[in-house]
Design a protein around this motif. Sequence first.
Motif, short mmCIF file in Angstrom:
data_model
loop_
_atom_site.label_atom_id
_atom_site.label_comp_id
_atom_site.label_asym_id
_atom_site.label_seq_id
_atom_site.Cartn_x
_atom_site.Cartn_y
_atom_site.Cartn_z
N SER A 120 0.85 -1.19 0.00
CA SER A 120 0.00 0.00 0.00
C SER A 120 0.88 1.24 0.00
N ALA A 121 0.29 2.39 -0.22
CA ALA A 121 1.07 3.64 -0.34
C ALA A 121 1.86 3.94 0.92
N ASP A 122 1.34 3.59 2.10
CA ASP A 122 2.06 3.86 3.34
C ASP A 122 2.85 2.66 3.83
N GLY A 123 2.80 1.54 3.11
CA GLY A 123 3.58 0.36 3.47
C GLY A 123 2.99 -0.47 4.58
N SER A 124 1.82 -0.13 5.10
CA SER A 124 1.24 -0.88 6.21
C SER A 124 0.55 -2.16 5.77
N GLU A 391 10.72 6.97 -3.61
CA GLU A 391 11.32 8.31 -3.49
C GLU A 391 11.85 8.55 -2.09
N TYR A 392 11.13 8.10 -1.08
CA TYR A 392 11.49 8.42 0.31
C TYR A 392 12.86 7.89 0.69
N CYS A 393 13.17 6.65 0.33
CA CYS A 393 14.40 6.03 0.82
C CYS A 393 15.48 5.87 -0.25
N THR A 394 15.17 6.10 -1.52
CA THR A 394 16.19 5.95 -2.56
C THR A 394 16.27 7.15 -3.50
N GLY A 395 15.33 8.07 -3.43
CA GLY A 395 15.31 9.19 -4.37
C GLY A 395 15.02 8.74 -5.79
N GLN A 396 14.40 7.56 -5.93
CA GLN A 396 14.05 6.98 -7.24
C GLN A 396 15.27 6.82 -8.15
N LYS A 397 16.39 6.46 -7.55
CA LYS A 397 17.62 6.31 -8.33
C LYS A 397 17.73 4.94 -8.99
N HIS A 437 9.26 2.91 2.49
CA HIS A 437 10.12 3.58 3.48
C HIS A 437 11.37 2.81 3.87
N TYR A 438 11.40 1.50 3.70
CA TYR A 438 12.51 0.68 4.18
C TYR A 438 13.12 -0.13 3.03
N PRO A 439 14.37 -0.56 3.19
CA PRO A 439 14.99 -1.44 2.17
C PRO A 439 14.45 -2.85 2.26
#
Length: 476
Positions: A120-124, A391-397, A437-439
């Motif tokens: 989901s969008a928030d990862g929950s 985007e939050y944890c990798t900057g979409q790299k 949010h997490y790897p």
Amino acid sequence: MGYAMSRLEIESELFDGGNTVHEASSSTRPGKPFPKVDDEISQLTNLRSGPNDRLHQLVPGKQQLPVSPVRMLAGREGNYSGKGRFSSADRCHMLGRYLPVNGPWLVDQTTSRAYVSQFSADGSLFVAGFQGSNIRIYNVDRGWKVQKNILAKSLCWTVIDTSLSPDQRYLVYTSMSPVVHIVNVGSSTTESLANITEIHEGLDFSSNDRRYSFGIFSVKFSTDGRELVAGSSDDSIYVYDLEANKLSLRIMAHTADVNTVTFADESGNLIYSGSDDNLCKVWDRRCFGAKDKPAGVLVGHLEGITFLDSRGDGRYFISNGKDQTIKLWDIRKMSSDTSCNLGYRNFEWDYRWMDYPPQARDLKHPSDGSVATYKGHSVLRTLIRCYFSPEYCTGQKYIYTGSHDSRVYIYDVVTGAQVAVLKHHTSPVRDCSWHPHYPVLVSSSWDGDVVKWEFPGKGEAPVLANERRVRRQYHD
């Protein structure tokens, strides 16, 4: 303080001198050199995932990327940003180097092919859809406990796609049928049996004047949750008004199956579509009804398109193609010509049961307008999906994708390098999803396994489940 900084400098040098952890590798792509990605996407990616230039002024040592965590922490303590904390780009630089490559750990194991797997969008929550009519919703925050086990109604072939509403209260699922079903995810009922324990309301996408059947390959909630947008096997894009409970629009969008649709950004005004006619198209919803023509067309794939994912900025998106490539697009380079000559194949081929011809692997569309092309994975047998990393944890790299060869591939957006290949499954990986949010990355396969890859390290990321290590089965 002087001693502490000296100690940090020493440790920084040690960290800069060699990688002792599983980080993004600098492996190069096999074959021809990767062409330079245009400066703008390179700069945007670096701005989202690179450390502040002032770091090198405050913390001595080798000026090379990636910057070690010790030097990043020393810079934060020295308040190089002037904010007393990491910026979003600093955070991405820290987290983006740790790829989810450890494991895998088993989330679920079934005897049915897995077709859909999405956070989901928030990862929950995590949603997995299977050919055997089951859709399971796992509560990630509660040890991956099954929150909802949905037995789909009137399933034709398989669960092809699912979509959660923005408020995560409802889920829709599609199959080879014009009827899309909607389920209340927020109810207290765990076992959701269609029209037995819960109502699975059917939303009919077929108009009254049409008596033939078709399938829905792709479906998305609008950003306000009031509409559904879908791509279908009858070459069309559909818009369904949930408040009025009726079909509001049908556009004859392509000349072949519309395999994928997605929104360009949070505004919901622009829609991207991809089809077996080899074209990506951009649609402006504000012009729907006034003219049923795309805002533009993007040409470059030699075969049909299986999936699209937007960068979320209303400008860039990626496409997975049956020509065994992922392409990066900038919609500012789209064409208004909708009558492109597509007859570039001089051989017979069907991706559903044939391997891709070797002589076609180095072919390039003469009017290819893509920004970059990524190769190495395999797109056969099913509509395999690709995505930008969070985007939050990798900057979409990074870009990551499933593959027919049972693996998950992770590419560097700017360099095109294959920075990781995840190997576990024994059948095609149709879908995979990176936690926002997490790897943590979850892959699902036709072998029935849903598995989780992580980079837990020493406290870098929380443990999200009571894992048990997968025991791989080898057969003679």
